[in-house]
Design an enzyme around this catalytic site. Structure first.
Site, PDB file in Angstrom:
ATOM      1  N   ASN A 198       2.258   1.325   4.451  1.00 10.15           N
ATOM      2  CA  ASN A 198       2.566   0.039   5.103  1.00 10.15           C
ATOM      3  C   ASN A 198       2.272   0.064   6.600  1.00 10.15           C
ATOM      4  O   ASN A 198       2.921  -0.612   7.395  1.00 10.15           O
ATOM      5  CB  ASN A 198       4.020  -0.397   4.845  1.00 10.15           C
ATOM      6  CG  ASN A 198       4.338  -1.838   5.212  1.00 10.15           C
ATOM      7  OD1 ASN A 198       5.456  -2.159   5.588  1.00 10.15           O
ATOM      8  ND2 ASN A 198       3.372  -2.723   5.126  1.00 10.15           N
ATOM      9  N   CYS A 228       0.867  -1.189   0.000  1.00  6.69           N
ATOM     10  CA  CYS A 228       0.000   0.000   0.000  1.00  6.69           C
ATOM     11  C   CYS A 228       0.900   1.234   0.000  1.00  6.69           C
ATOM     12  O   CYS A 228       2.059   1.161  -0.434  1.00  6.69           O
ATOM     13  CB  CYS A 228      -0.970  -0.020   1.177  1.00  6.69           C
ATOM     14  SG  CYS A 228      -0.181   0.018   2.804  1.00  6.69           S
ATOM     15  N   CYS A 261      -1.441   0.592   7.474  1.00  2.82           N
ATOM     16  CA  CYS A 261      -2.885   0.299   7.596  1.00  2.82           C
ATOM     17  C   CYS A 261      -3.295  -0.891   6.716  1.00  2.82           C
ATOM     18  O   CYS A 261      -3.543  -1.988   7.218  1.00  2.82           O
ATOM     19  CB  CYS A 261      -3.734   1.516   7.227  1.00  2.82           C
ATOM     20  SG  CYS A 261      -3.490   2.942   8.310  1.00  2.82           S
ATOM     21  N   ARG A 262      -3.378  -0.679   5.403  1.00  3.82           N
ATOM     22  CA  ARG A 262      -3.962  -1.711   4.531  1.00  3.82           C
ATOM     23  C   ARG A 262      -3.060  -2.918   4.319  1.00  3.82           C
ATOM     24  O   ARG A 262      -3.513  -4.061   4.466  1.00  3.82           O
ATOM     25  CB  ARG A 262      -4.334  -1.090   3.176  1.00  3.82           C
ATOM     26  CG  ARG A 262      -5.480  -0.110   3.277  1.00  3.82           C
ATOM     27  CD  ARG A 262      -5.607   0.711   2.011  1.00  3.82           C
ATOM     28  NE  ARG A 262      -4.464   1.602   1.846  1.00  3.82           N
ATOM     29  CZ  ARG A 262      -4.215   2.348   0.771  1.00  3.82           C
ATOM     30  NH1 ARG A 262      -5.045   2.267  -0.257  1.00  3.82           N
ATOM     31  NH2 ARG A 262      -3.178   3.137   0.715  1.00  3.82           N
ATOM     32  N   SER A 263      -1.799  -2.689   3.912  1.00  4.42           N
ATOM     33  CA  SER A 263      -0.977  -3.860   3.560  1.00  4.42           C
ATOM     34  C   SER A 263      -0.596  -4.740   4.749  1.00  4.42           C
ATOM     35  O   SER A 263      -0.528  -5.969   4.579  1.00  4.42           O
ATOM     36  CB  SER A 263       0.251  -3.472   2.727  1.00  4.42           C
ATOM     37  OG  SER A 263       1.099  -2.589   3.403  1.00  4.42           O
ATOM     38  N   ASP A 319      -8.167   3.922   1.272  1.00  4.61           N
ATOM     39  CA  ASP A 319      -7.199   4.286   2.313  1.00  4.61           C
ATOM     40  C   ASP A 319      -7.961   4.783   3.548  1.00  4.61           C
ATOM     41  O   ASP A 319      -8.680   5.769   3.475  1.00  4.61           O
ATOM     42  CB  ASP A 319      -6.303   5.397   1.746  1.00  4.61           C
ATOM     43  CG  ASP A 319      -5.211   5.815   2.702  1.00  4.61           C
ATOM     44  OD1 ASP A 319      -5.249   5.393   3.882  1.00  4.61           O
ATOM     45  OD2 ASP A 319      -4.323   6.568   2.270  1.00  4.61           O
TER      46      ASP A 319
HETATM   47  P1  4NP Z   1      -1.774   2.782   4.233  1.00  5.52           P
HETATM   48  O1  4NP Z   1      -2.406   4.124   4.859  1.00  5.52           O
HETATM   49  O2  4NP Z   1      -1.235   3.156   2.873  1.00  5.52           O
HETATM   50  O3  4NP Z   1      -2.942   1.852   4.148  1.00  5.52           O
HETATM   51  O4  4NP Z   1      -0.705   2.329   5.197  1.00  5.52           O
HETATM   52  C1  4NP Z   1      -1.703   5.316   4.987  1.00  5.52           C
HETATM   53  C2  4NP Z   1      -0.863   5.496   6.069  1.00  5.52           C
HETATM   54  C3  4NP Z   1      -0.198   6.701   6.209  1.00  5.52           C
HETATM   55  C4  4NP Z   1      -0.375   7.709   5.277  1.00  5.52           C
HETATM   56  C5  4NP Z   1      -1.218   7.510   4.206  1.00  5.52           C
HETATM   57  C6  4NP Z   1      -1.884   6.308   4.059  1.00  5.52           C
HETATM   58  N1  4NP Z   1       0.294   8.960   5.449  1.00  5.52           N
HETATM   59  O5  4NP Z   1       0.048   9.869   4.650  1.00  5.52           O
HETATM   60  O6  4NP Z   1       1.111   9.098   6.373  1.00  5.52           O
END
Ligand code: 4NP
Length: 177
Positions: free
Chosen positions: A16, A13, A18-20, A136
């Site tokens: 790294n 994602c 939340c989703r992945s 997201d």
């Molecule tokens: P992820 O979510 O891609 O599912 O891990 C996010 C985590 C952090 C951020 C964006 C999306 N950020 O902008 O810090």
């Protein structure tokens, strides 16, 4: 599966956190349940949160369904991953195009013969969320984290079915995936 060398899958994602990591643990759960010899890891296209544990909200919602994310630590996707992993799963379409761009670089850096990875969406074969993004959840509310879990479970079951068919129909050294 008879092969001693595991088939390697990398869930990717943006951050790294939340989703992945959620996809990693959920997909591992369903692969292990079917005793598939598959190794699963996760990474982010960004380097926003290197070495960090998954987001507290992701951990909390996952744990309510029995998935423990606490041991995972974030890392950035790197060109060597395309040599090591058989399959790279993008959580959304932006991740997919960023992974593709890095894969193009890896082709130049290592040569096509070294590249092992195929890339696909997490939802590639998921009939409920077919080719849809895993939204997201980072800047949203609790329903976003539940949605990630719903989609990860649904898409993981679809992948397990693909893996089972692929591994049954091919020898360990000639997998179609
Ligand atoms: P992820 O979510 O891609 O599912 O891990 C996010 C985590 C952090 C951020 C964006 C999306 N950020 O902008 O810090």
């Amino acid at each position: 599966m008879s092969s001693k060398t595991p088939y390697k899958v990398l869930c990717v994602c943006l951050g790294n956190i939340c989703r992945s990591p959620t996809a990693e643990v959920v997909l591992r759960h369903f692969c292990d349940k079917q005793q598939l010899n598959i190794m699963i890891d996760s990474a982010g296209t960004s380097n926003y949160h290197p070495g960090k544990a998954p987001d507290e909200r992701s951990q909390k919602h996952a744990l309510k369904r029995g998935y423990d994310l606490s041991a995972l630590r974030a890392r950035q996707l790197k060109p060597q991953d395309f040599i090591e992993f058989d399959l790279i799963l993008a959580m959304d379409h932006e991740n997919l195009s960023n992974i593709q761009a890095l894969l193009d670089q890896a082709h130049v850096e290592y040569g096509a013969s070294q590249i092992r990875s195929k890339i696909a969406l997490m939802s590639e074969y998921d009939q409920t969320y077919l080719k849809q993004a895993l939204p997201d959840p980072y800047y949203g509310g609790v329903e976003g984290f539940e949605r990630v879990l719903d989609q990860c479970e649904s898409s993981s079951l679809a992948w397990v079915s693909i893996f089972k068919n692929s591994f049954q129909n091919n020898s360990s050294n000639n997998r179609s995936m």
